[in-house]
Write an enzyme that holds these catalytic residues in place. Structure first.
Site, PDB file in Angstrom:
ATOM      1  N   ASP A 107      33.546  -8.108   1.250  1.00 38.73           N
ATOM      2  CA  ASP A 107      34.211  -8.382   2.533  1.00 38.73           C
ATOM      3  C   ASP A 107      33.174  -8.844   3.558  1.00 38.73           C
ATOM      4  OD1 ASP A 107      36.692  -7.495   1.544  1.00 38.73           O
ATOM      5  OD2 ASP A 107      37.189  -6.474   3.425  1.00 38.73           O
TER       6      ASP A 107
ATOM      7  N   TYR B 168      36.605   4.703  -7.943  1.00 36.61           N
ATOM      8  CA  TYR B 168      37.982   4.216  -7.953  1.00 36.61           C
ATOM      9  C   TYR B 168      38.827   4.895  -9.021  1.00 36.61           C
ATOM     10  CZ  TYR B 168      37.816   0.183  -4.747  1.00 36.61           C
ATOM     11  OH  TYR B 168      37.755  -0.620  -3.655  1.00 36.61           O
TER      12      TYR B 168
ATOM     13  N   ASP C   1      33.186  -3.808  -3.383  1.00 34.16           N
ATOM     14  CA  ASP C   1      34.355  -3.984  -2.516  1.00 34.16           C
ATOM     15  C   ASP C   1      33.886  -4.231  -1.076  1.00 34.16           C
ATOM     16  OD1 ASP C   1      37.089  -3.902  -1.678  1.00 34.16           O
ATOM     17  OD2 ASP C   1      36.749  -1.854  -0.971  1.00 34.16           O
TER      18      ASP C   1
ATOM     19  N   ASP D 218      22.700   0.214   1.518  1.00 30.33           N
ATOM     20  CA  ASP D 218      22.612   0.114   2.988  1.00 30.33           C
ATOM     21  C   ASP D 218      21.668  -1.011   3.393  1.00 30.33           C
ATOM     22  OD1 ASP D 218      20.536   1.630   1.873  1.00 30.33           O
ATOM     23  OD2 ASP D 218      20.455   3.083   3.509  1.00 30.33           O
TER      24      ASP D 218
ATOM     25  N   LYS E  21      22.540   3.066  -4.979  1.00 32.05           N
ATOM     26  CA  LYS E  21      22.105   4.070  -4.002  1.00 32.05           C
ATOM     27  C   LYS E  21      21.344   5.133  -4.791  1.00 32.05           C
ATOM     28  CE  LYS E  21      22.046   5.837   0.175  1.00 32.05           C
ATOM     29  NZ  LYS E  21      21.275   5.249   1.287  1.00 32.05           N
TER      30      LYS E  21
HETATM   31  C1  IPM Z   1      39.885  -5.845  -3.210  1.00 32.02           C
HETATM   32  C2  IPM Z   1      40.848  -4.931  -2.494  1.00 32.02           C
HETATM   33  C3  IPM Z   1      41.334  -3.846  -3.448  1.00 32.02           C
HETATM   34  C4  IPM Z   1      40.121  -3.038  -3.865  1.00 32.02           C
HETATM   35  C5  IPM Z   1      42.457  -2.948  -2.904  1.00 32.02           C
HETATM   36  C6  IPM Z   1      43.670  -3.747  -2.499  1.00 32.02           C
HETATM   37  C7  IPM Z   1      42.842  -1.872  -3.884  1.00 32.02           C
HETATM   38  O1  IPM Z   1      40.259  -4.413  -1.350  1.00 32.02           O
HETATM   39  O2  IPM Z   1      40.274  -6.450  -4.222  1.00 32.02           O
HETATM   40  O3  IPM Z   1      38.758  -5.973  -2.751  1.00 32.02           O
HETATM   41  O4  IPM Z   1      39.724  -2.093  -3.174  1.00 32.02           O
HETATM   42  O5  IPM Z   1      39.547  -3.358  -4.920  1.00 32.02           O
HETATM   43 MG    MG Z   2      38.364  -5.241  -0.891  1.00 30.95          MG
END
Ligand code: IPM
Ligand code: MG
Length: 347
Positions: free
Chosen positions: A246, A136, A242, A218, A186
């Site tokens: 999700d 990042y 990240d 993975d 990884k």
């Molecule tokens: C998160 C989001 C952010 C990230 C984006 C909006 C930059 O996806 O907080 O998970 O990638 O960290």
């Molecule tokens: Mg995110």
């Protein structure tokens, strides 16, 4: 106690409004709010996604409640002017390196999970994601190769101090829970991950009571849907965290349910739902505000030392769900405001 409210873009303002209603209803002595623009909204008004005024407010505040940033109108801007720079800039400027993303299934939502209810009901974990380093924040850019091809690049790196401080948060989090830590990397391919693994193993010496295991990212993605109940605390880098967070959110029903805390070394924090600005449903009253309301609860617990109020909010969310409150992401028809009403009624 000053709370910085940074609603941002898309559904951000809608979900922050509901969290604010819940906080107001608690009548907490001495809580004051100040608001500032961030993200695409700030870019459109001031020419920058993280204006000096918003950054100064965030620094002055005791805690920050953040909505979401991201706006398709801004996709063509140079990267440093894009809405996402607001959240990345705040994380970096305030040294918010430790991101806690708890994923627990509310029993009422077992049917909303992408997993079978008997698998989903086992989920009770925290993902500890590093937020200040990795690919990042490494050197990045576009260049031409020797044979005239466009090439994009982003450098991945972690130094040992960065790994050690997040590993400690991982171990401490595990100590306060089930004493099991899974470090995700990884290391079979990446040098960054080899260092990560070495330093996590070294840090383990200070936490002998914690059972440590390592998993390639993975495999972890697979295990999260195969047998998520095996995880207590996961510690991982910025990019892997990240993605995995999700994924964990869909395992517990909806990305509209997961809160997060981003902390510095003094427990100052920024609190935000893990979902994005969802421009496709913005302004339609379809967003689920529960992740933001639960983020407000985390704020009361971690930065303001008011755990009893945090408990009340979390109990009210559970009660609202039990009473049948469901936004569209949870398979229902409640509007954003009706979800807020349901939590208020249960407080
Ligand atoms: C998160 C989001 C952010 C990230 C984006 C909006 C930059 O996806 O907080 O998970 O990638 O960290
Ligand atoms: Mg995110």
């Amino acid at each position: 106690m000053l709370i910085a409210l940074l609603p941002g873009d898309g559904i951000g303002p809608e979900v922050i409004t509901q969290a604010r209603r819940v906080l107001d209803a608690l009548h907490i002595d001495g809580l004051v709010f100040e608001e500032a623009l961030v993200g695409g909204a700030a870019y459109k008004a001031t020419g920058h996604p993280l204006p000096a005024e918003a950054l100064a407010l965030a620094k002055r505040a005791d805690a920050i409640l953040f909505g979401a940033v991201g706006d398709p109108d801004c996709d063509a801007l140079e990267r440093h002017l894009r809405p996402e720079q607001a959240i990345l800039g705040l994380r970096k400027e305030l040294s918010l390196f430790a991101n806690l993303r708890p994923a627990t299934l509310f029993p009422e939502l077992a049917d909303a999970s992408a997993l079978r209810p008997e698998v989903a009901s086992q989920i009770d974990m925290v993902i500890v994601r590093e937020l200040n380093g990795d690919v990042y924040f490494g050197e990045k850019g576009m260049r031409m190769t020797a044979n005239g091809k466009r090439e994009g690049y982003d450098i991945m790196s972690y130094d040992e101090d960065e790994v050690r401080r997040i590993a400690r948060v991982g171990f401490e989090t595990a100590m306060a829970r089930g004493k099991k830590l899974c470090s995700v990397d990884k290391a079979n391919v990446l040098e960054t991950s080899q260092l990560w693994r070495d330093v996590v193993i070294e840090t383990h010496a200070d936490y002998p009571e914690v059972t440590l295991m390592h998993m390639y990212v993975d495999n972890c993605a697979m295990q999260l849907v195969r047998n998520p109940g095996q995880f207590d605390v996961i510690v991982t880098g910025n990019l892997f965290g990240d993605i995995l967070s999700d994924q964990a959110s869909m395992c517990v029903g909806s990305i509209g349910m997961l809160p997060s805390a981003s902390l510095d070394s003094d427990q100052k924090g920024l609190y935000e739902p893990i979902h994005g600005s969802a421009p496709d449903i913005a302004g339609q009253g379809k967003a689920n505000p529960l992740a933001t309301i639960l983020s407000a609860a985390m704020m009361l617990r971690y930065s303001l030392n008011l755990p009893e109020y945090a408990d009340r909010i979390e109990a009210a969310v559970a009660k609202a769900l039990a009473a049948g409150a469901r936004s569209p992401d949870l398979g229902g028809t409640c509007t954003t405001a009706e979800m807020g009403d349901a939590v208020l009624a249960a407080l």
